[in-house]
Design a protein around this motif. Structure first.
Motif, PDB file in Angstrom:
ATOM      1  N   ILE A  35      42.822  46.861  39.047  1.00 61.99           N
ATOM      2  CA  ILE A  35      42.585  45.542  39.646  1.00 61.99           C
ATOM      3  C   ILE A  35      43.073  44.430  38.714  1.00 61.99           C
ATOM      4  O   ILE A  35      43.727  43.476  39.137  1.00 61.99           O
ATOM      5  N   HIS A  36      42.756  44.562  37.431  1.00 65.18           N
ATOM      6  CA  HIS A  36      43.167  43.552  36.452  1.00 65.18           C
ATOM      7  C   HIS A  36      44.687  43.459  36.384  1.00 65.18           C
ATOM      8  O   HIS A  36      45.254  42.361  36.301  1.00 65.18           O
ATOM      9  N   GLY A  37      45.366  44.604  36.431  1.00 67.24           N
ATOM     10  CA  GLY A  37      46.821  44.605  36.370  1.00 67.24           C
ATOM     11  C   GLY A  37      47.445  43.904  37.560  1.00 67.24           C
ATOM     12  O   GLY A  37      48.396  43.126  37.408  1.00 67.24           O
ATOM     13  N   LEU A  38      46.925  44.173  38.746  1.00 67.96           N
ATOM     14  CA  LEU A  38      47.443  43.509  39.947  1.00 67.96           C
ATOM     15  C   LEU A  38      47.251  41.993  39.865  1.00 67.96           C
ATOM     16  O   LEU A  38      48.180  41.219  40.130  1.00 67.96           O
ATOM     17  N   CYS A  39      46.054  41.571  39.491  1.00 62.89           N
ATOM     18  CA  CYS A  39      45.754  40.134  39.417  1.00 62.89           C
ATOM     19  C   CYS A  39      46.557  39.445  38.318  1.00 62.89           C
ATOM     20  O   CYS A  39      47.060  38.330  38.502  1.00 62.89           O
ATOM     21  N   ARG A  40      46.692  40.122  37.192  1.00 62.92           N
ATOM     22  CA  ARG A  40      47.428  39.538  36.067  1.00 62.92           C
ATOM     23  C   ARG A  40      48.901  39.317  36.416  1.00 62.92           C
ATOM     24  O   ARG A  40      49.524  38.359  35.955  1.00 62.92           O
ATOM     25  N   ASN A  41      49.458  40.195  37.252  1.00 62.67           N
ATOM     26  CA  ASN A  41      50.864  40.088  37.621  1.00 62.67           C
ATOM     27  C   ASN A  41      51.091  39.305  38.903  1.00 62.67           C
ATOM     28  O   ASN A  41      52.181  39.326  39.475  1.00 62.67           O
ATOM     29  N   GLY A  42      50.038  38.609  39.377  1.00 63.77           N
ATOM     30  CA  GLY A  42      50.200  37.735  40.537  1.00 63.77           C
ATOM     31  C   GLY A  42      50.074  38.419  41.877  1.00 63.77           C
ATOM     32  O   GLY A  42      50.622  37.930  42.875  1.00 63.77           O
ATOM     33  N   PRO A  53      32.210  48.430  43.815  1.00 65.18           N
ATOM     34  CA  PRO A  53      32.691  47.431  42.854  1.00 65.18           C
ATOM     35  C   PRO A  53      31.550  46.786  42.079  1.00 65.18           C
ATOM     36  O   PRO A  53      30.463  46.575  42.621  1.00 65.18           O
ATOM     37  N   ASN A  54      31.818  46.490  40.819  1.00 67.02           N
ATOM     38  CA  ASN A  54      30.807  45.860  39.973  1.00 67.02           C
ATOM     39  C   ASN A  54      31.159  44.401  39.723  1.00 67.02           C
ATOM     40  O   ASN A  54      32.133  43.868  40.277  1.00 67.02           O
ATOM     41  N   LEU A  55      30.375  43.770  38.882  1.00 66.58           N
ATOM     42  CA  LEU A  55      30.573  42.348  38.583  1.00 66.58           C
ATOM     43  C   LEU A  55      31.963  42.078  38.027  1.00 66.58           C
ATOM     44  O   LEU A  55      32.613  41.100  38.399  1.00 66.58           O
ATOM     45  N   VAL A  56      32.446  42.966  37.142  1.00 62.36           N
ATOM     46  CA  VAL A  56      33.753  42.758  36.500  1.00 62.36           C
ATOM     47  C   VAL A  56      34.869  42.768  37.539  1.00 62.36           C
ATOM     48  O   VAL A  56      35.783  41.934  37.503  1.00 62.36           O
ATOM     49  N   CYS A  57      34.821  43.718  38.476  1.00 66.32           N
ATOM     50  CA  CYS A  57      35.848  43.801  39.521  1.00 66.32           C
ATOM     51  C   CYS A  57      35.859  42.548  40.386  1.00 66.32           C
ATOM     52  O   CYS A  57      36.910  41.970  40.663  1.00 66.32           O
ATOM     53  N   TYR A  58      34.677  42.138  40.835  1.00 68.83           N
ATOM     54  CA  TYR A  58      34.591  40.914  41.640  1.00 68.83           C
ATOM     55  C   TYR A  58      35.115  39.716  40.851  1.00 68.83           C
ATOM     56  O   TYR A  58      35.869  38.889  41.367  1.00 68.83           O
ATOM     57  N   SER A  59      34.716  39.626  39.601  1.00 67.38           N
ATOM     58  CA  SER A  59      35.124  38.505  38.751  1.00 67.38           C
ATOM     59  C   SER A  59      36.635  38.449  38.599  1.00 67.38           C
ATOM     60  O   SER A  59      37.244  37.383  38.700  1.00 67.38           O
ATOM     61  N   THR A  60      37.247  39.623  38.390  1.00 61.51           N
ATOM     62  CA  THR A  60      38.699  39.691  38.183  1.00 61.51           C
ATOM     63  C   THR A  60      39.455  39.228  39.426  1.00 61.51           C
ATOM     64  O   THR A  60      40.400  38.443  39.339  1.00 61.51           O
ATOM     65  N   ILE A  61      39.048  39.730  40.595  1.00 57.19           N
ATOM     66  CA  ILE A  61      39.758  39.388  41.834  1.00 57.19           C
ATOM     67  C   ILE A  61      39.545  37.921  42.198  1.00 57.19           C
ATOM     68  O   ILE A  61      40.490  37.222  42.588  1.00 57.19           O
ATOM     69  N   ILE A  62      38.319  37.438  42.063  1.00 56.15           N
ATOM     70  CA  ILE A  62      38.039  36.024  42.372  1.00 56.15           C
ATOM     71  C   ILE A  62      38.862  35.112  41.470  1.00 56.15           C
ATOM     72  O   ILE A  62      39.461  34.135  41.932  1.00 56.15           O
TER      73      ILE A  62
END
Length: 614
Positions: free
Chosen positions: A191-198, A222-231
């Protein structure tokens, strides 16, 4: 038996036959009883058991103990090396991990095991050397090991870090299809990789699918970290409404947002111009008992300053200090910049001085903000005094510092001082950037130093420096004003050869130059050319050509041009009205022409009517 390739496996030299990874036979390594390894020295044992396990290592000590381990005959068990390599990796000295592993590989009496190879693979991925990571994956297979989710998580992270988003997604899908179950860290990395690359929308799509179990039947909570990353990703990409939906979903699942999630929402809403909503989220956050941190306050203050509300931003600074949150240099720099944009330069100076008095450390940016503010207010003497102060106090000026000062000096006509400050850049080891050269070319031309501008231009051309269209605009404008129209035309004709596209400013400059030289037909042709090439004229272009047509005494073409303005919904300004009235009022067919002038709907007025004339 051979393996099916995927992602970058082929590049790593692994066979591309069609046998599934999941059916790959794992070789069973039997440990042959040998003489026990010699006892490890007490200092080394203490270092491995205490320092390495706690992750508190000094790299000088780590290198010394590693060299000692290599010299022991026979060498200590591979588990001891893994302990040391793991500690070095945790301290993010990935290059040292690679170097150590390579030194181990040349030893025939040391065999890297599954853990060693995973540590090495992860180090390559963290250094954005994912192709080497896939080579290690090949070594894993050749050694009879089957990769696990730790292995694949490292590779997915490496692919994203290297910008290979599609390959990372393909690898993720492949491992899920083969029956591997991604764990929390894998999912978070993905998830972080997708969000980081736009690709936050794709991350949201995977989030939905994994939640509903539509990805190979897998379900993931999903946990807090996943929600936080996507938001955060959605808000940064301007998809704040989708971020709000996910925020509400998160709350509906009784996952309480933290200060990071609230900060992302506030930032996204501020960037979208939804200031009232951002303020509401902030109040809600405080009501929930979540303490805003310095980042939250900085986001709000930055938004307020951009809106020209520096008084409210100052109030936030006071609130921040009262709540015990220590402002950082970004806080002060943001507020100072806002004050400067409002012309409150003296208030910005007072805030600048208060930083030191209250124990807040200034930075180069603090000086740059205030210097730029002084230059914009045409107070270059004070800007230069501040520059000398920052140098005296050991702050190294940046290219931004010099660009601000050069702009201010040229605006005040202080060309000699500008030359001296430009030379000062070399003294401080600062390389001019494209903006610097644009400022110099524009400054020389606007101050009548056209020959100096042309000398600089030729030097830049000969050195292979790629000039921007803005730089060419400055030079062509200077040439036209200096009566060197032919040279300006020659320069204009070279733009396609330099892969530069003329802007509306470029055409307006050339049309103005042609009109000043009485070449009205060529000016009209250039006006048509810019439209044909997809560069719509603006009000400045129309006014420039209107003046030219008036000077050549051609009322029908003036009327025609006004009609084109109306067709393009370009409203006239006072200059337009003045140009047309002054010209048509001298003609005997004045009343006849007035009836032909179009009504401009956006301004609800008719150019040339008696009311407008008054």
């Amino acid at each position: 038996m051979k393996l099916r390739s995927y992602g970058s496996l082929a590049a790593a030299g692994i066979s591309t036959d069609t046998v599934e990874l999941s059916t790959y036979s794992i070789k069973k390594h039997k440990i042959i009883a040998t003489a026990p390894p010699p006892p490890i020295s007490s200092p080394l044992e203490k270092f491995l058991k205490i320092n390495c396990k706690e992750g508190k290592i000094n790299m000088i000590d780590a290198q010394r103990h590693f060299n000692e381990m290599l010299q022991i005959q026979p060498p200590p068990p591979i588990s001891s090396f893994n302990l040391l390599l793991g500690a070095v990796a945790k301290s993010k000295h990935y290059g040292d991990v690679i170097n150590m592993s390579q030194r181990m590989m040349v030893r025939t009496d040391l065999k890297l095991d599954f853990i060693t190879l995973n540590i090495l693979l992860n180090s390559y991925s963290n250094l954005e050397m994912v192709s080497h990571g896939f080579s290690v994956l090949g070594t894993l297979f050749k050694s009879g090991y089957l990769p696990n989710m730790v292995t694949f998580t490292s590779l997915i992270k490496g692919l994203f870090s290297d910008g290979q988003t599609r390959e990372a997604v393909d690898l993720f899908k492949k491992i899920v299809k083969l029956g591997y179950e991604p764990h929390t860290k894998t999912w978070g990395t993905f998830i972080h990789g997708l969000c980081r690359n736009g690709y936050s929308e794709q991350a949201l799509e995977f989030h939905r699918k994994m939640g509903s179990g539509t990805v190979s039947g897998l379900r993931f909570k999903p946990n807090l970290v996943c929600y936080s990353t996507i938001i955060d990703g959605l808000c940064k990409e301007g998809l704040v409404d989708k971020g709000k939906e996910l925020f509400q979903e998160m709350e509906g699942k009784r996952i309480s947002p933290d200060v990071v999630v609230y900060g992302s929402m506030i930032h996204g809403l501020c960037n979208a111009g939804k200031w009232e909503e951002a303020k509401g989220i902030f109040i809600r956050m405080v009501d929930q008992g979540i303490r805003p941190n310095v980042v939250t306050f900085n986001i709000l203050m930055n938004a307020l300053c951009k809106e020209g509300k520096t008084q409210e931003a100052s109030g936030l600074l006071d609130l921040m200090i009262k709540r015990g949150e220590k402002p950082d240099s970004f806080t002060f720099n943001t507020l100072m910049d806002g004050m400067c944009m409002e012309g409150r330069i003296d208030d910005a100076k007072e805030l600048f001085l208060s930083m030191s008095a209250k124990g807040h450390e200034r930075c180069v940016i603090s000086y740059d903000v205030l210097i730029n503010g002084y230059c914009n207010c045409r107070r270059t003497d004070e800007a230069m005094k501040l520059y000398r102060e920052m140098v005296q106090k050991g702050y190294k000026p940046t290219v931004i510092t010099f660009n601000s000062i050069l702009t201010g000096l040229f605006q005040e006509g202080k060309v000699k001082d500008a030359r001296e400050y430009f030379a000062d850049m070399e003294v401080h080891g600062i390389r001019p950037n494209s903006s610097t050269y644009n400022i110099l070319l524009d400054g020389y031309c606007k101050n009548g130093c056209t020959s100096e501008a042309m000398t600089l231009y030729r030097n830049l051309e000969e050195s292979g420096h790629e000039l921007s269209i803005e730089a060419f605009n400055s030079v062509m404008n200077g040439l036209c004003k200096a009566g060197m129209l032919e040279t300006a035309i020659q320069l204009f004709e070279t733009l396609p050869l330099k892969s530069l596209v003329p802007t509306v400013v470029t055409y307006s400059i050339m049309i103005h130059g042609l009109c000043n030289e009485g070449q009205f037909e060529k000016a009209s042709n250039m006006f048509l050319e810019m439209e044909e090439k997809g560069c719509p004229p603006n009000l400045v272009t129309f006014n420039t050509l209107l003046r030219g047509l008036c000077n050549c005494n051609d009322p029908p073409k003036v009327i025609e041009l006004l009609q084109k303005m109306a067709e393009r919904n370009i409203s006239p300004d006072e200059a337009t009205v003045s140009i047309v009235i002054d010209f048509l009022s001298k003609d005997e067919k004045y009343r006849e022409y007035l009836n032909l002038i179009p009504t401009f709907s956006s301004s609800q007025m008719k150019v040339g009517t008696p009311g407008a004339a008054k």
